[in-house]
Enzyme design. Structure first.
Site, short mmCIF file in Angstrom:
data_model
loop_
_atom_site.label_atom_id
_atom_site.label_comp_id
_atom_site.label_asym_id
_atom_site.label_seq_id
_atom_site.Cartn_x
_atom_site.Cartn_y
_atom_site.Cartn_z
N ARG A 16 0.82 -1.24 -0.03
CA ARG A 16 0.03 -0.11 -0.01
C ARG A 16 0.84 1.21 0.10
O ARG A 16 0.86 1.74 -1.03
CB ARG A 16 -0.97 0.03 1.35
CG ARG A 16 -2.21 1.11 1.07
CD ARG A 16 -1.73 2.35 1.57
NE ARG A 16 -1.47 2.36 2.66
CZ ARG A 16 -0.96 3.36 3.30
NH1 ARG A 16 -0.66 4.81 2.49
NH2 ARG A 16 -0.30 3.47 4.44
N ASP A 17 1.73 1.57 1.12
CA ASP A 17 2.40 2.63 1.00
C ASP A 17 3.59 2.51 -0.01
O ASP A 17 4.00 3.40 -0.60
CB ASP A 17 3.16 2.85 2.53
CG ASP A 17 3.42 4.20 2.82
OD1 ASP A 17 3.98 5.15 1.94
OD2 ASP A 17 3.16 4.71 4.00
N HIS A 20 3.51 4.05 -3.51
CA HIS A 20 3.92 5.36 -3.95
C HIS A 20 5.16 5.39 -4.62
O HIS A 20 5.22 6.09 -5.71
CB HIS A 20 4.07 6.31 -2.58
CG HIS A 20 2.81 6.82 -2.04
ND1 HIS A 20 1.79 7.45 -2.61
CD2 HIS A 20 2.39 6.40 -0.60
CE1 HIS A 20 0.74 7.59 -1.76
NE2 HIS A 20 0.90 7.02 -0.39
N SER A 170 3.82 10.48 9.58
CA SER A 170 3.52 10.54 7.87
C SER A 170 4.89 11.34 7.29
O SER A 170 5.18 10.85 6.20
CB SER A 170 2.42 11.32 7.42
OG SER A 170 1.35 10.90 8.12
N HIS A 199 2.76 4.22 13.10
CA HIS A 199 3.11 4.24 11.57
C HIS A 199 4.33 5.23 11.47
O HIS A 199 4.27 6.51 11.55
CB HIS A 199 2.06 4.46 10.64
CG HIS A 199 2.35 4.62 9.16
ND1 HIS A 199 1.91 3.54 8.49
CD2 HIS A 199 2.91 5.60 8.58
CE1 HIS A 199 2.36 4.02 7.06
NE2 HIS A 199 2.88 5.15 7.10
N HIS A 201 8.13 6.48 9.35
CA HIS A 201 8.61 6.53 8.05
C HIS A 201 10.23 6.75 8.34
O HIS A 201 10.46 7.23 9.50
CB HIS A 201 8.21 7.77 6.84
CG HIS A 201 7.00 7.51 6.27
ND1 HIS A 201 7.13 6.83 5.12
CD2 HIS A 201 5.66 7.61 6.61
CE1 HIS A 201 5.67 6.72 4.63
NE2 HIS A 201 4.95 7.04 5.68
N TYR A 290 4.93 15.76 4.25
CA TYR A 290 4.17 14.43 4.02
C TYR A 290 5.02 13.62 2.99
O TYR A 290 5.52 14.20 2.00
CB TYR A 290 2.81 14.81 3.43
CG TYR A 290 1.99 13.71 3.31
CD1 TYR A 290 1.51 12.92 4.28
CD2 TYR A 290 1.14 13.47 2.03
CE1 TYR A 290 0.49 12.11 4.30
CE2 TYR A 290 0.19 12.43 1.89
CZ TYR A 290 -0.12 11.65 2.93
OH TYR A 290 -0.97 10.74 3.00
#
Length: 346
Positions: A16-17, A20, A170, A199, A201, A290
């Site tokens: 899903r991520d 990108h 995010s 979550h 990054h 983001y």
């Protein structure tokens, strides 16, 4: 803190991520192969949708190689132990998308909003819970809100029916103390039975450290991606996180070596570019931008001649958030004019 014996549910973001950096063009065969590898490695929960969630296919966010329905329909029947989740961002995804996902066998719906806009999630969270789904409230760009503000937003989502709340970094901006402050406050305010997730990054190389800090603060669900495949410099690299958990005695149920093989043999070969902390993705974390803005900024840089790093810093200064992707080009165009650069022909 001694976390020996602590049980954590690992939630995979690769499909899903990870859409990108793949520009949402993952093939069905790639999706199925990686999902089966994750399933065999013991990953209990796998997210499958367009990078921007159900209904993300659009001019603004990018057109995928296949529909959400096709991706979900291909993956779910192959799973032997893993359950499949779907992301839904109100304003992009609809209740109709939610119903479609449930009919295909999705068991978890994660309803995502900007960290100060939980009120827009009421319809979708309420419907998901009424359908008997595992329902997650997902507060994005959490570094932009104080712990107290996050608590108020988390309580709204819990009140709508969410049985799990996520604090989401995010931008990959937070440091471990930021994570502990926010998750600790939210954990103290939620009902004991409401789960808490994180979550991350990896834009500042803090993905694993922040995930451990989240567990220390009471989180029992952690997002990660094989080989870190995700927006920006990627999500928390799952194979590293699983190895660290094993060293610390944190129980994930994921095989240390099998997840390494998924990352190395299945995910790295499909990367369009190596997911790493380059100057632009590092700027995402440093400036609090983001993570999925990265490729938009790089494209605007080529078009208008303004360095992507400068564009990202300006987006951070303006406080741009997810959903304002269309403003990235406008920002780059304005910066080019201010610098006296000749704009490319349309």
């Amino acid at each position: 803190m001694n976390l020996q014996g602590k049980q954590v549910t690992v939630h995979d973001m690769t499909l899903r991520d990870g859409m990108h950096p793949k520009r949402h063009l993952m093939t069905l065969d790639q999706m199925k192969s990686i999902a089966c590898g994750l399933d065999a490695a013991g990953v209990p929960l796998i997210e499958v949708t367009h990078g921007d969630g159900l209904g993300g296919s659009s001019v603004n966010y990018g057109f995928p190689a296949h529909t959400d329905e096709e991706y979900l329909g291909a993956v779910i029947p192959l799973m032997k132990q893993a359950k499949v989740s779907a992301l839904l961002i109100p304003g992009i995804g609809t209740v109709e998308h939610l119903l479609m996902a449930k009919d295909l066998g999705v068991g978890t719906i994660r309803v995502a909003t900007h960290c100060t806009e939980a009120d827009v999630s009421e319809q979708h969270i309420t419907k998901s819970r009424a359908l008997g789904l595992d329902t997650v409230g997902f507060l994005m760009m959490a570094h932009m809100a104080s712990p107290e503000k996050l608590v108020s937003q988390a309580l709204l989502m819990q009140g709508y029916g969410a049985n799990c709340i996520y604090v989401t970094d995010s931008a990959g901006y937070m440091l471990p103390d930021d994570v502990k402050a926010r998750l600790g406050a939210v954990r103290a305010a939620l009902k004991p039975e409401t789960e808490l997730g994180f979550h991350g990054h990896h834009n500042m190389a803090m993905g694993v450290a922040n995930s451990i800090a989240a567990i220390e603060a009471g989180a029992n669900r952690i997002d990660a991606a094989a080989a870190g495949l995700g927006a920006g410099a990627g999500n928390t690299p799952m194979e590293v996180f699983i190895a660290v958990c094993a060293r610390m005695g944190i129980e994930t149920g994921v095989d240390v070596f099998k997840i390494q093989d998924v990352a190395e043999d299945l995910v790295v070969p499909i990367m369009d570019h190596i997911i790493r902390i380059d100057r632009d993705s590092l700027t995402l974390g440093y400036a609090g931008v983001y993570s999925s803005f990265l490729l938009f900024a790089k494209r605007a840089s080529v078009k208008y001649g303004v360095p992507a790093r400068d564009i990202l810093v300006e987006l951070g200064r303006r406080g741009m958030v997810g959903g304002q992707e269309d403003m990235i080009e406008d920002t780059a165009m304005t910066m080019a004019r201010e610098r006296g650069l000749t704009l490319a022909a349309a």
